[in-house]
Motif scaffolding. Structure first.
Motif, PDB file in Angstrom:
ATOM      1  N   ASN A   1      73.381  19.934-117.130  1.00 32.04           N
ATOM      2  CA  ASN A   1      74.260  18.954-117.994  1.00 32.04           C
ATOM      3  C   ASN A   1      75.375  18.330-117.097  1.00 32.04           C
ATOM      4  O   ASN A   1      76.070  17.677-117.697  1.00 32.04           O
ATOM      5  CB  ASN A   1      74.828  19.670-119.227  1.00 32.04           C
ATOM      6  N   HIS A   2      75.845  18.951-115.982  1.00 31.47           N
ATOM      7  CA  HIS A   2      76.923  18.558-115.330  1.00 31.47           C
ATOM      8  C   HIS A   2      76.377  17.549-114.071  1.00 31.47           C
ATOM      9  O   HIS A   2      77.475  17.181-113.203  1.00 31.47           O
ATOM     10  CB  HIS A   2      77.683  19.630-114.821  1.00 31.47           C
ATOM     11  N   LEU A   3      75.113  17.435-113.859  1.00 30.08           N
ATOM     12  CA  LEU A   3      74.537  16.670-112.821  1.00 30.08           C
ATOM     13  C   LEU A   3      74.019  15.306-113.098  1.00 30.08           C
ATOM     14  O   LEU A   3      73.599  15.166-114.226  1.00 30.08           O
ATOM     15  CB  LEU A   3      73.640  17.178-112.087  1.00 30.08           C
ATOM     16  N   SER A   4      74.178  14.383-112.520  1.00 29.82           N
ATOM     17  CA  SER A   4      73.608  12.950-112.699  1.00 29.82           C
ATOM     18  C   SER A   4      72.119  13.241-112.244  1.00 29.82           C
ATOM     19  O   SER A   4      71.909  13.920-111.423  1.00 29.82           O
ATOM     20  CB  SER A   4      74.301  11.977-112.067  1.00 29.82           C
ATOM     21  N   PRO A   5      71.262  12.445-112.860  1.00 27.70           N
ATOM     22  CA  PRO A   5      69.931  12.431-112.554  1.00 27.70           C
ATOM     23  C   PRO A   5      69.737  12.357-110.937  1.00 27.70           C
ATOM     24  O   PRO A   5      68.947  13.103-110.324  1.00 27.70           O
ATOM     25  CB  PRO A   5      69.371  11.445-113.366  1.00 27.70           C
ATOM     26  N   ALA A   6      70.631  11.539-110.504  1.00 27.08           N
ATOM     27  CA  ALA A   6      70.379  11.125-108.919  1.00 27.08           C
ATOM     28  C   ALA A   6      70.876  12.225-108.006  1.00 27.08           C
ATOM     29  O   ALA A   6      70.024  12.777-107.153  1.00 27.08           O
ATOM     30  CB  ALA A   6      71.304  10.056-108.539  1.00 27.08           C
ATOM     31  N   VAL A   7      71.912  12.986-108.705  1.00 34.10           N
ATOM     32  CA  VAL A   7      72.134  14.218-107.736  1.00 34.10           C
ATOM     33  C   VAL A   7      71.408  15.326-108.120  1.00 34.10           C
ATOM     34  O   VAL A   7      70.949  15.851-106.809  1.00 34.10           O
ATOM     35  CB  VAL A   7      73.617  14.616-108.227  1.00 34.10           C
ATOM     36  N   LYS A   8      70.997  15.510-109.140  1.00 38.25           N
ATOM     37  CA  LYS A   8      69.814  16.620-109.421  1.00 38.25           C
ATOM     38  C   LYS A   8      68.532  16.410-108.332  1.00 38.25           C
ATOM     39  O   LYS A   8      68.304  17.228-107.997  1.00 38.25           O
ATOM     40  CB  LYS A   8      69.579  16.549-111.046  1.00 38.25           C
TER      41      LYS A   8
ATOM     42  N   SER B   1      68.401  14.806-105.806  1.00 33.97           N
ATOM     43  CA  SER B   1      68.748  14.912-104.352  1.00 33.97           C
ATOM     44  C   SER B   1      68.415  16.273-103.787  1.00 33.97           C
ATOM     45  O   SER B   1      68.231  16.438-102.838  1.00 33.97           O
ATOM     46  CB  SER B   1      70.154  14.190-104.172  1.00 33.97           C
ATOM     47  N   ILE B   2      69.295  17.091-104.757  1.00 35.50           N
ATOM     48  CA  ILE B   2      69.360  18.511-104.390  1.00 35.50           C
ATOM     49  C   ILE B   2      67.720  19.098-104.399  1.00 35.50           C
ATOM     50  O   ILE B   2      67.546  19.618-103.446  1.00 35.50           O
ATOM     51  CB  ILE B   2      70.128  19.252-105.363  1.00 35.50           C
ATOM     52  N   LEU B   3      66.939  18.699-105.377  1.00 34.95           N
ATOM     53  CA  LEU B   3      65.739  19.102-105.461  1.00 34.95           C
ATOM     54  C   LEU B   3      64.766  18.664-104.636  1.00 34.95           C
ATOM     55  O   LEU B   3      64.149  19.410-103.715  1.00 34.95           O
ATOM     56  CB  LEU B   3      64.929  19.018-107.013  1.00 34.95           C
ATOM     57  N   ASP B   4      65.027  17.567-103.881  1.00 35.88           N
ATOM     58  CA  ASP B   4      64.008  16.974-102.910  1.00 35.88           C
ATOM     59  C   ASP B   4      64.478  17.709-101.473  1.00 35.88           C
ATOM     60  O   ASP B   4      63.593  17.846-100.779  1.00 35.88           O
ATOM     61  CB  ASP B   4      64.497  15.292-102.824  1.00 35.88           C
ATOM     62  N   PHE B   5      65.802  18.069-101.468  1.00 33.86           N
ATOM     63  CA  PHE B   5      66.109  18.570-100.205  1.00 33.86           C
ATOM     64  C   PHE B   5      65.670  20.042-100.296  1.00 33.86           C
ATOM     65  O   PHE B   5      65.025  20.452 -98.942  1.00 33.86           O
ATOM     66  CB  PHE B   5      67.750  18.809-100.216  1.00 33.86           C
ATOM     67  N   THR B   6      65.692  20.756-101.275  1.00 32.78           N
ATOM     68  CA  THR B   6      65.302  22.176-101.528  1.00 32.78           C
ATOM     69  C   THR B   6      63.648  22.200-101.166  1.00 32.78           C
ATOM     70  O   THR B   6      63.073  23.303-100.805  1.00 32.78           O
ATOM     71  CB  THR B   6      65.297  22.969-102.708  1.00 32.78           C
TER      72      THR B   6
END
Length: 77
Positions: free
Chosen positions: A25-32, A34-39
């Protein structure tokens, strides 16, 4: 535990945390994304796990002043 095994665990934990309502709820879809892509980049996560292992070993060895392989509260104080 080998770093390769840790990468899978780190991916599972990160995905779970990122997808939890408390964090998501605190992350924009783009940030979310980006993090998931990196992991999902197993090699990068594996290298980070290796670096974290090395740093933690160095820190613990630095605290082990009597070099007995055990860090006590007295050595940390």
């Amino acid at each position: 535990m080998p770093a390769a095994d840790k990468a899978g665990i780190l991916f599972a934990v990160t995905t779970s945390v990122i997808n939890s309502p408390e964090v998501s709820n605190h992350l924009s879809p783009a940030v979310k994304k980006s993090i998931l892509d990196f992991t999902e980049n197993g090699q990068a996560v594996n290298e980070i796990a290796n670096i974290v292992d090395w740093v933690s070993d160095e820190v613990l060895e630095g605290y082990d002043t009597n070099k007995d392989g055990v860090v006590t509260e007295a050595e940390i104080a």
